[in-house]
Design an enzyme around this catalytic site. Structure first.
Site, PDB file in Angstrom:
ATOM      1  N   ARG A   1      48.753  48.554  31.584  1.00 38.85           N
ATOM      2  CA  ARG A   1      47.434  48.229  32.138  1.00 38.85           C
ATOM      3  C   ARG A   1      46.479  49.320  31.677  1.00 38.85           C
ATOM      4  O   ARG A   1      46.671  50.494  31.973  1.00 38.85           O
ATOM      5  CB  ARG A   1      47.488  48.182  33.670  1.00 38.85           C
TER       6      ARG A   1
ATOM      7  N   CYS B   1      42.150  36.343  42.009  1.00 42.78           N
ATOM      8  CA  CYS B   1      43.270  37.222  41.630  1.00 42.78           C
ATOM      9  C   CYS B   1      43.459  38.368  42.599  1.00 42.78           C
ATOM     10  O   CYS B   1      44.547  38.921  42.689  1.00 42.78           O
ATOM     11  CB  CYS B   1      43.061  37.734  40.209  1.00 42.78           C
TER      12      CYS B   1
ATOM     13  N   ARG C   1      52.596  35.686  40.955  1.00 42.47           N
ATOM     14  CA  ARG C   1      52.637  36.777  39.972  1.00 42.47           C
ATOM     15  C   ARG C   1      54.090  37.177  39.741  1.00 42.47           C
ATOM     16  O   ARG C   1      54.525  37.388  38.619  1.00 42.47           O
ATOM     17  CB  ARG C   1      51.855  38.003  40.488  1.00 42.47           C
TER      18      ARG C   1
ATOM     19  N   ASP D   1      36.086  36.019  40.741  1.00 48.24           N
ATOM     20  CA  ASP D   1      36.639  37.374  40.672  1.00 48.24           C
ATOM     21  C   ASP D   1      35.501  38.336  41.003  1.00 48.24           C
ATOM     22  O   ASP D   1      34.324  37.940  41.021  1.00 48.24           O
ATOM     23  CB  ASP D   1      37.204  37.620  39.252  1.00 48.24           C
TER      24      ASP D   1
ATOM     25  N   HIS E   1      43.656  39.206  31.195  1.00 46.18           N
ATOM     26  CA  HIS E   1      44.635  39.393  32.277  1.00 46.18           C
ATOM     27  C   HIS E   1      45.617  38.209  32.202  1.00 46.18           C
ATOM     28  O   HIS E   1      45.645  37.345  33.081  1.00 46.18           O
ATOM     29  CB  HIS E   1      43.909  39.443  33.623  1.00 46.18           C
TER      30      HIS E   1
ATOM     31  N   GLN F   1      48.101  37.292  35.146  1.00 47.76           N
ATOM     32  CA  GLN F   1      47.440  36.697  36.304  1.00 47.76           C
ATOM     33  C   GLN F   1      47.191  35.211  36.074  1.00 47.76           C
ATOM     34  O   GLN F   1      47.428  34.381  36.956  1.00 47.76           O
ATOM     35  CB  GLN F   1      46.104  37.416  36.554  1.00 47.76           C
TER      36      GLN F   1
HETATM   37  N1  NVA Z   1      38.335  41.855  36.948  1.00 49.75           N
HETATM   38  C1  NVA Z   1      39.121  42.701  37.810  1.00 49.75           C
HETATM   39  C2  NVA Z   1      40.476  42.135  38.027  1.00 49.75           C
HETATM   40  C3  NVA Z   1      41.347  42.933  38.946  1.00 49.75           C
HETATM   41  C4  NVA Z   1      42.736  42.391  39.068  1.00 49.75           C
HETATM   42  C5  NVA Z   1      39.197  44.095  37.202  1.00 49.75           C
HETATM   43  O1  NVA Z   1      39.399  44.204  35.981  1.00 49.75           O
HETATM   44  O2  NVA Z   1      39.070  45.072  37.938  1.00 49.75           O
HETATM   45  N1   CP Z   2      45.356  40.789  40.626  1.00 50.44           N
HETATM   46  C1   CP Z   2      45.789  41.991  40.218  1.00 50.44           C
HETATM   47  O1   CP Z   2      46.058  42.230  39.050  1.00 50.44           O
HETATM   48  O2   CP Z   2      45.909  42.893  41.237  1.00 50.44           O
HETATM   49  P1   CP Z   2      46.184  44.447  41.105  1.00 50.44           P
HETATM   50  O3   CP Z   2      44.956  45.066  40.478  1.00 50.44           O
HETATM   51  O4   CP Z   2      46.391  44.920  42.517  1.00 50.44           O
HETATM   52  O5   CP Z   2      47.388  44.678  40.256  1.00 50.44           O
END
Ligand code: NVA
Ligand code: CP
Length: 305
Positions: A102, A263, A291, A223, A129, A132
């Site tokens: 990540r 998500c 997930r 989101d 993502h 997800q």
């Molecule tokens: N768009 C959000 C998704 C979090 C799971 C981010 O990148 O923070």
């Molecule tokens: N939806 C998701 O990826 O959650 P986290 O940021 O908690 O991993």
């Protein structure tokens, strides 16, 4: 399929295979049927951003598959002190059987995969993502019984989730509409991909009116307005996204049986009202659970040999 870096790299068949295996692994887990398909294997999990769901679902998933997961925070890895991604990839390839990353730039995940000799899974970048969205598609199919022809709408920021939803939805034959304010459109690469799909008969529209996008939708997705790394823009974004909150009035326009996907984490009162969130909590938390199952399927596909 060697890695999972973005959904654009997968065929429709590969996506459906993952969803089918996810359903099967969910069944096996629910019925106490042992499924140690990754016995003795180790997944390295590199996190350069925060996480609740991704970290826990990958770690629990590896345990349920008979393997082991290592949480590797970039703050404690040498990568956080400037060690090259290319070297880290070659190092982890000597110890682990797969790596989940990540991070911020999609390029970093792509570079990592290029240098690694083990499968690499994108656990979220600024661009995509994919894990997800596989879980989201699995949830939609669970609720609706099929995917083909359903109308999916994404309301809000043209971010990693919007990018992956558009690609994933179109790949499996859904009709996709996205409503994003000017200046917050999905990635040009994704829009190009969507246009190429439209040429071969797919249905896609990019709108600025969220009410228009939500009309007759079977699935409403939203989101956060400020993603990880954009916290300083939160105030400006709250102004720019005015009118993009998924509320009861918007849901009235969707199909009466429409489901909502988020998500998480959610900023209730911003991209979604507390009322809509709570009314659709069952499918949102099923999405969270999926997930686990979808990622187990990804790991089995990539790492079991
Ligand atoms: N768009 C959000 C998704 C979090 C799971 C981010 O990148 O923070
Ligand atoms: N939806 C998701 O990826 O959650 P986290 O940021 O908690 O991993």
């Amino acid at each position: 399929m060697k890695h999972l870096l973005k959904l654009m790299d997968l065929s429709k068949e590969e996506i459906l295979e993952i969803l089918n295996l996810g359903d099967q692994l969910k069944y096996e887990q629910k019925h106490g049927i042992a499924h140690h398909r990754l016995e003795g294997k180790t997944l390295g999990m590199v996190f350069e951003k925060a996480s609740t769901r991704t970290r826990v679902s990958f770690e629990v998933g590896m345990f349920q598959l008979g393997g082991h997961a290592l949480f590797l925070s970039s703050k404690e890895l040498q990568i956080g002190r400037g060690e090259a991604v290319e070297d880290t990839a070659r190092v982890l390839s000597r110890y682990c059987d797969g790596v989940m990353i990540r991070t911020f730039a999609q390029k970093e995940v792509e570079d990592f995969a290029r240098c690694a000799s083990i499968p690499v899974i994108n656990g979220l970048t600024d661009f995509a993502h994919p894990c997800q969205v596989l879980a989201d598609l699995m949830t939609v199919r669970e609720y609706k019984g099929h995917l083909e022809g359903l109308k999916l709408c994404f309301i809000g920021d043209g971010n990693n989730m919007a990018n992956s939803m558009i690609v994933g939805g179109l790949k499996v034959g859904m009709r996709v509409s996205a409503a994003c304010p000017a200046g917050y459109r999905p990635s040009p690469t994704v829009l190009e991909f969507a246009q190429s799909m439209v040429k071969s008969g797919a249905k896609f529209e990019l709108l600025s009116d969220p009410l228009e996008a939500a009309k007759d939708a079977d699935v409403v997705v939203t989101d956060v307005w400020a993603s990880m790394g954009q916290e300083q823009q939160a105030e400006q974004r709250r102004r720019d996204f005015k009118g993009y909150c998924v509320d009861q009035a918007m849901m009235q326009l969707a199909h009466p049986d429409a489901i909502v996907q988020h998500c998480l984490p959610a900023h209730k009162g911003e991209e979604i009202t507390e009322e809509v969130f709570e009314a659709h909590a069952p499918e949102i938390f099923e999405e969270t659970e999926n997930r686990l199952h979808a990622q187990k399927a990804v790991m089995v596909r990539l790492m079991a040999q």
